[in-house]
Motif scaffolding. Structure first.
Motif, PDB file in Angstrom:
ATOM      1  N   GLY A   1     -20.380 -91.838 -34.368  1.00  0.00           N
ATOM      2  CA  GLY A   1     -20.661 -90.414 -34.586  1.00  0.00           C
ATOM      3  C   GLY A   1     -20.975 -90.293 -35.970  1.00  0.00           C
ATOM      4  N   THR A   2     -21.124 -88.953 -36.334  1.00  0.00           N
ATOM      5  CA  THR A   2     -21.422 -88.691 -37.764  1.00  0.00           C
ATOM      6  C   THR A   2     -20.331 -87.676 -38.158  1.00  0.00           C
ATOM      7  OG1 THR A   2     -22.785 -86.979 -37.099  1.00  0.00           O
ATOM      8  CG2 THR A   2     -23.921 -89.010 -37.394  1.00  0.00           C
ATOM      9  N   ILE A   3     -20.352 -87.892 -39.610  1.00  0.00           N
ATOM     10  CA  ILE A   3     -19.526 -86.847 -40.168  1.00  0.00           C
ATOM     11  C   ILE A   3     -20.324 -85.908 -41.185  1.00  0.00           C
ATOM     12  CG2 ILE A   3     -17.684 -86.391 -42.056  1.00  0.00           C
ATOM     13  CD1 ILE A   3     -16.377 -88.912 -41.182  1.00  0.00           C
ATOM     14  N   ASP A   4     -20.261 -84.520 -40.389  1.00  0.00           N
ATOM     15  CA  ASP A   4     -21.218 -83.437 -41.258  1.00  0.00           C
ATOM     16  C   ASP A   4     -20.333 -82.501 -41.788  1.00  0.00           C
ATOM     17  OD1 ASP A   4     -23.726 -84.751 -40.160  1.00  0.00           O
ATOM     18  OD2 ASP A   4     -22.761 -84.368 -37.990  1.00  0.00           O
TER      19      ASP A   4
ATOM     20  N   GLY B   1     -24.159 -73.968 -36.524  1.00  0.00           N
ATOM     21  CA  GLY B   1     -24.243 -74.275 -35.162  1.00  0.00           C
ATOM     22  C   GLY B   1     -24.573 -75.719 -34.905  1.00  0.00           C
ATOM     23  N   LYS B   2     -25.484 -76.143 -35.630  1.00  0.00           N
ATOM     24  CA  LYS B   2     -26.053 -77.437 -35.382  1.00  0.00           C
ATOM     25  C   LYS B   2     -25.151 -78.314 -35.655  1.00  0.00           C
ATOM     26  CE  LYS B   2     -30.891 -76.589 -35.873  1.00  0.00           C
ATOM     27  NZ  LYS B   2     -32.131 -76.561 -36.608  1.00  0.00           N
ATOM     28  N   LEU B   3     -24.185 -78.244 -36.583  1.00  0.00           N
ATOM     29  CA  LEU B   3     -23.032 -78.978 -36.873  1.00  0.00           C
ATOM     30  C   LEU B   3     -21.950 -79.226 -36.157  1.00  0.00           C
ATOM     31  CD1 LEU B   3     -23.164 -78.230 -40.990  1.00  0.00           C
ATOM     32  CD2 LEU B   3     -24.575 -80.030 -39.547  1.00  0.00           C
ATOM     33  N   CYS B   4     -21.872 -78.202 -35.381  1.00  0.00           N
ATOM     34  CA  CYS B   4     -20.467 -77.849 -34.359  1.00  0.00           C
ATOM     35  C   CYS B   4     -20.665 -78.775 -33.199  1.00  0.00           C
ATOM     36  CB  CYS B   4     -20.158 -76.602 -34.165  1.00  0.00           C
ATOM     37  SG  CYS B   4     -19.917 -75.568 -35.719  1.00  0.00           S
ATOM     38  N   ASP B   5     -20.603 -80.008 -33.125  1.00  0.00           N
ATOM     39  CA  ASP B   5     -20.902 -80.844 -32.145  1.00  0.00           C
ATOM     40  C   ASP B   5     -19.810 -81.323 -31.207  1.00  0.00           C
ATOM     41  OD1 ASP B   5     -22.480 -82.469 -30.204  1.00  0.00           O
ATOM     42  OD2 ASP B   5     -22.681 -83.801 -31.858  1.00  0.00           O
ATOM     43  N   GLN B   6     -18.988 -82.165 -31.589  1.00  0.00           N
ATOM     44  CA  GLN B   6     -18.103 -82.883 -30.679  1.00  0.00           C
ATOM     45  C   GLN B   6     -16.465 -82.680 -31.058  1.00  0.00           C
ATOM     46  OE1 GLN B   6     -18.913 -86.446 -29.011  1.00  0.00           O
ATOM     47  NE2 GLN B   6     -16.776 -86.785 -28.326  1.00  0.00           N
ATOM     48  N   ALA B   7     -16.240 -82.851 -32.526  1.00  0.00           N
ATOM     49  CA  ALA B   7     -14.804 -82.544 -32.827  1.00  0.00           C
ATOM     50  C   ALA B   7     -14.823 -82.089 -34.453  1.00  0.00           C
ATOM     51  CB  ALA B   7     -14.516 -84.114 -32.993  1.00  0.00           C
ATOM     52  N   ILE B   8     -13.763 -81.810 -34.959  1.00  0.00           N
ATOM     53  CA  ILE B   8     -13.359 -81.112 -36.026  1.00  0.00           C
ATOM     54  C   ILE B   8     -12.555 -82.141 -36.826  1.00  0.00           C
ATOM     55  CG2 ILE B   8     -12.546 -79.071 -37.291  1.00  0.00           C
ATOM     56  CD1 ILE B   8     -13.135 -77.639 -34.640  1.00  0.00           C
TER      57      ILE B   8
ATOM     58  N   PRO C   1     -11.674 -81.123 -30.151  1.00  0.00           N
ATOM     59  CA  PRO C   1     -10.474 -81.860 -30.656  1.00  0.00           C
ATOM     60  C   PRO C   1     -10.673 -81.848 -32.034  1.00  0.00           C
ATOM     61  CG  PRO C   1     -12.164 -83.292 -29.569  1.00  0.00           C
ATOM     62  CD  PRO C   1     -12.764 -82.002 -29.199  1.00  0.00           C
ATOM     63  N   LYS C   2      -9.437 -81.288 -32.782  1.00  0.00           N
ATOM     64  CA  LYS C   2      -9.237 -81.346 -34.116  1.00  0.00           C
ATOM     65  C   LYS C   2      -8.385 -82.344 -34.465  1.00  0.00           C
ATOM     66  CE  LYS C   2      -8.353 -76.976 -32.704  1.00  0.00           C
ATOM     67  NZ  LYS C   2      -9.267 -77.084 -31.414  1.00  0.00           N
ATOM     68  N   HIS C   3      -8.735 -82.930 -35.591  1.00  0.00           N
ATOM     69  CA  HIS C   3      -8.028 -83.938 -36.391  1.00  0.00           C
ATOM     70  C   HIS C   3      -7.553 -83.666 -37.670  1.00  0.00           C
ATOM     71  CE1 HIS C   3      -9.181 -86.406 -32.912  1.00  0.00           C
ATOM     72  NE2 HIS C   3     -10.338 -85.848 -33.175  1.00  0.00           N
ATOM     73  N   VAL C   4      -6.186 -83.574 -37.957  1.00  0.00           N
ATOM     74  CA  VAL C   4      -5.821 -82.987 -39.266  1.00  0.00           C
ATOM     75  C   VAL C   4      -5.577 -84.168 -40.192  1.00  0.00           C
ATOM     76  CG1 VAL C   4      -4.330 -81.368 -40.307  1.00  0.00           C
ATOM     77  CG2 VAL C   4      -5.052 -80.857 -38.109  1.00  0.00           C
ATOM     78  N   VAL C   5      -5.950 -84.474 -41.354  1.00  0.00           N
ATOM     79  CA  VAL C   5      -5.846 -85.474 -42.156  1.00  0.00           C
ATOM     80  C   VAL C   5      -4.498 -84.495 -43.271  1.00  0.00           C
ATOM     81  CG1 VAL C   5      -6.285 -86.713 -44.060  1.00  0.00           C
ATOM     82  CG2 VAL C   5      -7.844 -86.239 -42.374  1.00  0.00           C
ATOM     83  N   THR C   6      -3.228 -85.235 -43.111  1.00  0.00           N
ATOM     84  CA  THR C   6      -2.208 -84.715 -43.472  1.00  0.00           C
ATOM     85  C   THR C   6      -0.954 -85.545 -43.564  1.00  0.00           C
ATOM     86  OG1 THR C   6      -0.610 -82.734 -43.667  1.00  0.00           O
ATOM     87  CG2 THR C   6      -1.408 -83.599 -41.411  1.00  0.00           C
ATOM     88  N   SER C   7      -0.096 -85.635 -44.591  1.00  0.00           N
ATOM     89  CA  SER C   7       1.260 -86.473 -44.657  1.00  0.00           C
ATOM     90  C   SER C   7       2.521 -85.363 -44.624  1.00  0.00           C
ATOM     91  CB  SER C   7       1.159 -87.292 -46.043  1.00  0.00           C
ATOM     92  OG  SER C   7       1.285 -86.502 -47.066  1.00  0.00           O
TER      93      SER C   7
ATOM     94  N   ASP D   1     -19.272 -89.978 -29.962  1.00  0.00           N
ATOM     95  CA  ASP D   1     -20.862 -90.054 -29.758  1.00  0.00           C
ATOM     96  C   ASP D   1     -21.419 -88.969 -30.475  1.00  0.00           C
ATOM     97  OD1 ASP D   1     -20.785 -92.295 -27.982  1.00  0.00           O
ATOM     98  OD2 ASP D   1     -20.306 -90.878 -26.391  1.00  0.00           O
ATOM     99  N   GLY D   2     -20.971 -87.910 -30.951  1.00  0.00           N
ATOM    100  CA  GLY D   2     -21.644 -86.926 -31.783  1.00  0.00           C
ATOM    101  C   GLY D   2     -21.308 -86.566 -33.075  1.00  0.00           C
ATOM    102  N   GLY D   3     -21.369 -85.324 -33.524  1.00  0.00           N
ATOM    103  CA  GLY D   3     -21.010 -85.081 -34.912  1.00  0.00           C
ATOM    104  C   GLY D   3     -19.473 -84.535 -35.032  1.00  0.00           C
ATOM    105  N   ILE D   4     -18.775 -85.155 -36.185  1.00  0.00           N
ATOM    106  CA  ILE D   4     -17.365 -84.590 -36.472  1.00  0.00           C
ATOM    107  C   ILE D   4     -17.810 -83.574 -37.664  1.00  0.00           C
ATOM    108  CG2 ILE D   4     -15.201 -85.246 -37.311  1.00  0.00           C
ATOM    109  CD1 ILE D   4     -15.780 -88.197 -36.486  1.00  0.00           C
ATOM    110  N   TYR D   5     -17.466 -82.290 -37.466  1.00  0.00           N
ATOM    111  CA  TYR D   5     -17.715 -81.183 -38.269  1.00  0.00           C
ATOM    112  C   TYR D   5     -16.310 -80.963 -39.192  1.00  0.00           C
ATOM    113  CZ  TYR D   5     -17.776 -76.166 -39.577  1.00  0.00           C
ATOM    114  OH  TYR D   5     -18.184 -75.312 -40.202  1.00  0.00           O
ATOM    115  N   VAL D   6     -16.804 -81.009 -40.521  1.00  0.00           N
ATOM    116  CA  VAL D   6     -15.816 -80.789 -41.735  1.00  0.00           C
ATOM    117  C   VAL D   6     -16.215 -79.469 -42.458  1.00  0.00           C
ATOM    118  CG1 VAL D   6     -14.773 -81.810 -43.661  1.00  0.00           C
ATOM    119  CG2 VAL D   6     -15.345 -83.227 -41.656  1.00  0.00           C
ATOM    120  N   SER D   7     -15.114 -78.680 -42.668  1.00  0.00           N
ATOM    121  CA  SER D   7     -15.319 -77.493 -43.449  1.00  0.00           C
ATOM    122  C   SER D   7     -14.550 -77.347 -44.393  1.00  0.00           C
ATOM    123  CB  SER D   7     -15.964 -76.389 -42.629  1.00  0.00           C
ATOM    124  OG  SER D   7     -15.843 -74.938 -43.490  1.00  0.00           O
ATOM    125  N   GLY D   8     -14.618 -76.676 -45.692  1.00  0.00           N
ATOM    126  CA  GLY D   8     -13.568 -76.580 -46.617  1.00  0.00           C
ATOM    127  C   GLY D   8     -12.843 -77.938 -46.993  1.00  0.00           C
ATOM    128  N   SER D   9     -11.795 -77.784 -47.038  1.00  0.00           N
ATOM    129  CA  SER D   9     -11.115 -79.300 -47.173  1.00  0.00           C
ATOM    130  C   SER D   9     -11.574 -80.104 -48.285  1.00  0.00           C
ATOM    131  CB  SER D   9     -11.141 -80.231 -45.718  1.00  0.00           C
ATOM    132  OG  SER D   9     -10.865 -79.344 -44.377  1.00  0.00           O
TER     133      SER D   9
END
Length: 181
Positions: A2-5, A36-43, A75-81, A111-119
């Motif tokens: 995948g890609t990180i977008d 919308g083009k960035l919102c593909d597979q996961a967050i 699917p949303k993946h949250v980076v946190t401790s 297989d697709g894009g992983i969307y990141v916003s803010g963060s």
């Protein structure tokens, strides 16, 4: 693999904090299409952005027009401790504290894009570790003077312009990728 977008709303002087100030410029259909083009597979989200996105997006259900279908269904993946599973938001799981190897494993698993916003803290680390495939900056025609900036002078990040687009509300999107080899 995948890609990180990454997508960020930014003022001319680099402020990304609390993008509610962007509302006065409106949101064009072309801007929506670009995001919308960035919102593909996961967050992939940092904890602070998760805390803001969860109440805002979960209330929208699975409406396609508003983006709720993607934000609630993906699917949303949250980076946190500081948070632990189970998270309240549908399809959200804790990835754990920031670990570039774990992020690379996530990237390799889709297989697709992983969307990141803010963060912002997460995005800075992803950029430093060379994990960002596209950095999409929506730059608004205003200076904020103060506030959290994506690039705070802490490190040098080389990027290559891939694309740019100006919108009728004065916003300019610039898309960057890693420097050419």
């Amino acid at each position: 693999m995948g890609t990180i977008d990454v997508h960020e709303f930014m003022s001319l002087d680099g402020v990304v904090e609390d993008p509610s100030w962007t509302a006065e410029y409106g949101f064009t259909d072309a801007m929506g299409a670009a995001i919308g083009k960035l919102c593909d597979q996961a967050i992939l989200l940092g904890r602070t952005t998760y805390d803001g996105f969860y109440p805002a997006w979960s209330a929208r259900g699975h409406d396609v027009e508003s983006g709720g279908a993607f934000f609630n269904g993906a699917p949303k993946h949250v980076v946190t401790s500081t948070l632990a599973d189970p998270l309240e938001w549908e399809n959200a799981t804790v990835l754990g504290p920031y670990d570039p190897a774990r992020i690379q494993q996530l990237k390799d698993s889709v297989d697709g894009g992983i969307y990141v916003s803010g963060s912002v803290t997460l995005v800075r680390a992803l950029l430093a570790d060379g994990l960002v495939d596209t950095l999409n900056l929506f730059v608004y025609p205003v200076t904020r003077g103060t506030g959290l900036r994506l690039f705070d002078g802490g490190q040098r990040v080389g990027l290559r312009l891939l694309e740019s687009e100006a919108y009728e509300n004065g916003v300019v999107r610039t898309t960057y990728g890693p420097p050419a080899p």
